[in-house]
Design a protein around this motif. Structure first.
Motif, PDB file in Angstrom:
ATOM      1  N   ASP A   1      36.496  48.162 -79.024  1.00 18.87           N
ATOM      2  CA  ASP A   1      37.049  47.172 -79.948  1.00 18.87           C
ATOM      3  C   ASP A   1      36.005  46.126 -80.321  1.00 18.87           C
ATOM      4  O   ASP A   1      35.897  45.733 -81.489  1.00 18.87           O
TER       5      ASP A   1
ATOM      6  N   LYS B   1      43.467  35.871 -79.496  1.00 19.30           N
ATOM      7  CA  LYS B   1      44.824  36.422 -79.597  1.00 19.30           C
ATOM      8  C   LYS B   1      45.420  36.135 -80.976  1.00 19.30           C
ATOM      9  O   LYS B   1      46.243  36.913 -81.476  1.00 19.30           O
TER      10      LYS B   1
ATOM     11  N   LYS C   1      53.070  38.503 -76.879  1.00 14.17           N
ATOM     12  CA  LYS C   1      53.098  38.212 -78.313  1.00 14.17           C
ATOM     13  C   LYS C   1      54.158  37.182 -78.668  1.00 14.17           C
ATOM     14  O   LYS C   1      53.918  36.282 -79.487  1.00 14.17           O
TER      15      LYS C   1
ATOM     16  N   ARG D   1      35.700  38.718 -81.154  1.00 16.02           N
ATOM     17  CA  ARG D   1      36.994  38.908 -81.809  1.00 16.02           C
ATOM     18  C   ARG D   1      37.319  37.726 -82.730  1.00 16.02           C
ATOM     19  O   ARG D   1      37.834  37.905 -83.841  1.00 16.02           O
TER      20      ARG D   1
ATOM     21  N   GLY E   1      37.813  37.614 -86.888  1.00 13.22           N
ATOM     22  CA  GLY E   1      38.906  37.040 -87.665  1.00 13.22           C
ATOM     23  C   GLY E   1      38.417  36.028 -88.688  1.00 13.22           C
ATOM     24  O   GLY E   1      38.881  36.004 -89.831  1.00 13.22           O
TER      25      GLY E   1
ATOM     26  N   CYS F   1      34.547  45.344 -83.970  1.00 16.44           N
ATOM     27  CA  CYS F   1      34.633  43.991 -84.532  1.00 16.44           C
ATOM     28  C   CYS F   1      33.252  43.461 -84.904  1.00 16.44           C
ATOM     29  O   CYS F   1      33.082  42.823 -85.944  1.00 16.44           O
TER      30      CYS F   1
ATOM     31  N   LYS G   1      45.772  34.669 -88.282  1.00 16.23           N
ATOM     32  CA  LYS G   1      44.454  34.490 -88.886  1.00 16.23           C
ATOM     33  C   LYS G   1      44.426  33.267 -89.795  1.00 16.23           C
ATOM     34  O   LYS G   1      43.431  32.539 -89.852  1.00 16.23           O
TER      35      LYS G   1
ATOM     36  N   ASN H   1      35.914  37.955 -76.418  1.00 19.06           N
ATOM     37  CA  ASN H   1      36.789  37.057 -77.179  1.00 19.06           C
ATOM     38  C   ASN H   1      36.057  36.388 -78.334  1.00 19.06           C
ATOM     39  O   ASN H   1      36.601  36.228 -79.426  1.00 19.06           O
TER      40      ASN H   1
ATOM     41  N   THR I   1      44.016  36.419 -83.755  1.00 15.76           N
ATOM     42  CA  THR I   1      43.578  37.455 -84.703  1.00 15.76           C
ATOM     43  C   THR I   1      44.441  38.707 -84.623  1.00 15.76           C
ATOM     44  O   THR I   1      44.390  39.541 -85.524  1.00 15.76           O
ATOM     45  N   ARG I   2      45.215  38.837 -83.551  1.00 17.55           N
ATOM     46  CA  ARG I   2      46.068  40.016 -83.379  1.00 17.55           C
ATOM     47  C   ARG I   2      47.493  39.784 -83.869  1.00 17.55           C
ATOM     48  O   ARG I   2      48.352  40.649 -83.719  1.00 17.55           O
TER      49      ARG I   2
END
Length: 686
Positions: A414, A337, A299, A378, A382, A418, A346, A375, A339-340
């Motif tokens: 997940d 990633k 992160k 995901r 977003g 989504c 975002k 991905n 979106t997390r």
């Protein structure tokens, strides 16, 4: 990764010396791969030759070209010694070569020529290099730190030995000697020399390997040296390629030190420069994206990627390399990633105007790649939060792409959540719809029901139930398919599981109402316990208007089937509906549904209570201007009293009933006059 190349022919050397081309031109063109490109001068040359070379290339810098001024020590070496060193074959007589170099160790030019021969041999050594060879190279590098050619060829030799078949045996010895520091010092000392930086980056990459766990020893300073080289020569393809190769290896195993080096030394910015300055180079773009993809696993590194404004550069790489799956798929992974990272990530993603197209394109180009499907789903999740991207997702085939992904990865909770959320956002506003009965509609319903089966997460269940309701309300074909796919059992299971949630009860009742489009569906709902579930929920949340309205709508739909009417009556449904009417007497929609349902049941019921009659009359009085309430109220009273003197007696002598019936007859004669007239006769007969 081997450094250097086989020695050129004598004619090629003469050509290079006479015309003055080779190194700088090839370097500027970006190839930088041949001997003449970046090895520079070799052997003993006169000052006149050097001057002629300089005159032919007025723009050439002596330091960059490795044309070093001849020193007194160089002049003292006999030309035959230079010839001996240049023509030596280390594979046959390394001892003579080292001896000649040792005797004339103060001559940087001769040391460079000898190291060059060793580096060429090191690319494919026929035997394990002895420790004397390694120590000699280490000593020479330390004795001539200011000689670019010496540094270049010793670095090449170290790197080539490590890249050879004997690398596993050599690598540890070089680490113990301190070769890594020698290479980094050379790169810092010759900061403007792209050839040393290229060789240094490749050598550092070869010195660390996952095979012998030396890769675990990469320090933040090692990363810093590579990043420094890349930042010093941002437009040099040679340096960038070498640096990227090494950083890909370093970041494949993202240790704390590597991460610290990438974040603190400008490594992320260096990679961003690669993407910016070499947009049309597929190989560099692929490696640059791969480094960012490796970093995106952490992160804090993602925050550094955001801070470097890399999102648009990643998007550019995907645009220019649209047909290169590795680039596009890695880019989608990084976008996922984003979106997390919360609102910041975002927001950055939503600033990319064609992000939806790129995601859908990647998913369509790699339909069997599980990671890409995860991905891509995901990313679309977003993007679907942004209203401007919803249209793109819908119009560019996002529904089909997400449905395919959900079918392919049913075990990824997940992704299922989504995917359902994407559909929910696309259709909940009511501004978009699929063609009724179309393959896309059926596919959407099928994967949504499948998502409910695969994951019992409350949020997923709630979104899926709402989606089933939305699709089935608009399309009877979808409703029938949902029943066939097992949606009824899943809805009832969700309602039972989440009995403590009034919101879930409401959603389930709305969906059951939408599914009850024919007697087959109604029978399935009743057979699986739907009547009990609805009445239990209504009884538990009797004061919740939305639950009562949804439950009554579902009961009204079910009451069109004979067996369902009996089940509602037998379960005490009339009492629950009457209670709801009394509590929510001011809600016309609720009253109308309750009256319509009771009118159907009372056609089969033998007995009603006086309080039931009062509830009907009170509803008609409370809503004198509602045609539906008046019509269904009159029908209720008619059906319960028809042929049943006991029930009819409940009306007789009721002043409220008379007033309500008169109002209904006068306001809505077409709907109520006939029924109200008969009932008035009965009410006033007392």
């Amino acid at each position: 990764m081997r450094l250097g190349s086989p020695p050129p022919s004598e004619s090629s050397h003469n050509r290079t010396r006479s015309d003055g081309y080779g190194l700088l031109d090839s370097f500027n063109s970006g190839s930088c791969d041949s001997e003449e490109d970046w090895l520079g001068w070799s052997g003993h040359s006169t000052e006149q030759q050097r001057r002629k070379y300089k005159e032919n290339r007025d723009d050439a810098e002596v330091d960059v070209l490795h044309v070093e001024a001849s020193t007194a020590e160089d002049q003292q070496v006999h030309p035959s010694v230079f010839r001996l060193v240049r023509e030596a074959d280390p594979s046959k007589d390394i001892t003579s070569l080292l001896s000649a170099m040792q005797v004339n160790k103060r001559s940087a030019e001769l040391q460079a020529a000898g190291c060059r021969r060793i580096s060429q041999w090191a690319a494919e050594p026929d035997s394990l290099p002895t420790e004397n060879v390694l120590k000699a190279l280490f000593r020479i590098a330390n004795e001539h730190p200011d000689s670019p050619r010496v540094q270049l060829h010793t670095i090449e030799a170290f790197g080539n030995f490590c890249a050879s078949t004997y690398g596993g045996s050599v690598r540890g010895k070089l680490h113990i000697m301190g070769v890594v520091e020698v290479i980094k010092n050379a790169m810092r000392t010759h900061l403007t020399d792209p050839h040393i930086h290229k060789a240094g980056c490749l050598a550092l990459g070869n010195l660390f390997s996952p095979a012998d766990r030396t890769l675990d020893a990469v320090s933040d300073d090692d990363v810093d040296a590579v990043a420094m080289a890349m930042q010093a020569h941002p437009r040099s393809r040679c340096v960038q390629m070498a640096g990227c190769k090494t950083l890909v290896k370093f970041t494949n195993k993202l240790t704390k030190k590597v991460l610290q080096g990438m974040e603190m030394s400008g490594g992320v910015e260096a990679v961003a420069d690669v993407l910016e300055f070499h947009r049309k180079d597929p190989s560099l773009q692929q490696k640059g994206i791969k480094i960012l993809q490796n970093l995106s696993r952490v992160k804090s590194a993602m925050q550094a990627i955001l801070a470097a404004d890399s999102a648009e550069l990643i998007a550019d790489a995907m645009r220019y390399q649209e047909d290169v799956p590795d680039v596009c798929n890695a880019g989608i992974d990084i976008f996922a990633k984003f979106t997390r990272l919360g609102d910041e990530g975002k927001e950055m993603l939503c600033k990319i105007p064609d992000a939806a197209y790129m995601s859908i394109n990647a998913m369509q180009n790699s339909p069997e790649d599980r990671t890409v499907q995860v991905n891509g789903t995901r990313v679309l999740y977003g993007l679907s939060e942004c209203s401007e991207h919803c249209e793109s997702v819908f119009n560019l085939g996002g529904v089909e792409a997400v449905a395919h992904a959900m079918r392919m990865i049913p075990d990824d909770v997940d992704s299922q959540a989504c995917g359902v959320k994407v559909f929910h956002r696309l259709f909940s506003g009511g501004t978009r719809a699929l063609s009724p009965g179309s393959p896309q509609s059926i596919s959407l319903i099928k994967v949504t029901v499948g998502a409910m089966k695969s994951a019992q997460i409350a949020s997923l269940q709630a979104d899926a139930i709402t989606l089933i309701w939305l699709m089935s309300t608009r399309d009877d074909a979808c409703a029938r398919c949902a029943v066939d796919f097992g949606a009824v059992g899943l809805l009832l299971s969700a309602a039972r599981t989440h009995l403590d949630s009034s919101s879930m009860q409401e959603k389930c009742f709305d969906a059951l109402h939408a599914l009850a489009v024919d007697d087959v569906a109604r029978t399935v709902i009743a057979a699986e316990g739907g009547v009990d579930v609805i009445l239990d929920g209504m009884e538990k949340y009797i004061s919740e208007r939305s639950v009562q309205e949804a439950g009554l709508s579902a009961l009204r739909a079910l009451s069109a089937e004979q067996d369902c009417k009996k089940m509602i009556d037998g379960r005490g449904g009339i009492g629950i509906m009457v209670f709801a009417m009394q509590i929510h007497v001011g809600r016309g929609f609720l009253q109308e549904n309750a009256l319509a349902t009771m009118s159907a049941i009372w056609m089969e019921s033998n007995q009603v209570k006086a309080s039931d009659v009062d509830a009907v009359v009170d509803s008609m009085i409370a809503h004198p201007d509602s045609q539906g309430v008046q019509r269904w109220g009159c029908l209720c009273l008619h059906n319960m009293s028809k042929g049943n003197s006991v029930n009819a007696s409940a009306l007789q002598g009721s002043a409220k009933a008379v007033n309500a019936l008169v109002n209904a007859s006068e306001k809505y004669p077409a709907q109520c006059e006939s029924l109200a007239g008969n009932l008035l006769e009965l009410a006033m007969a007392y």
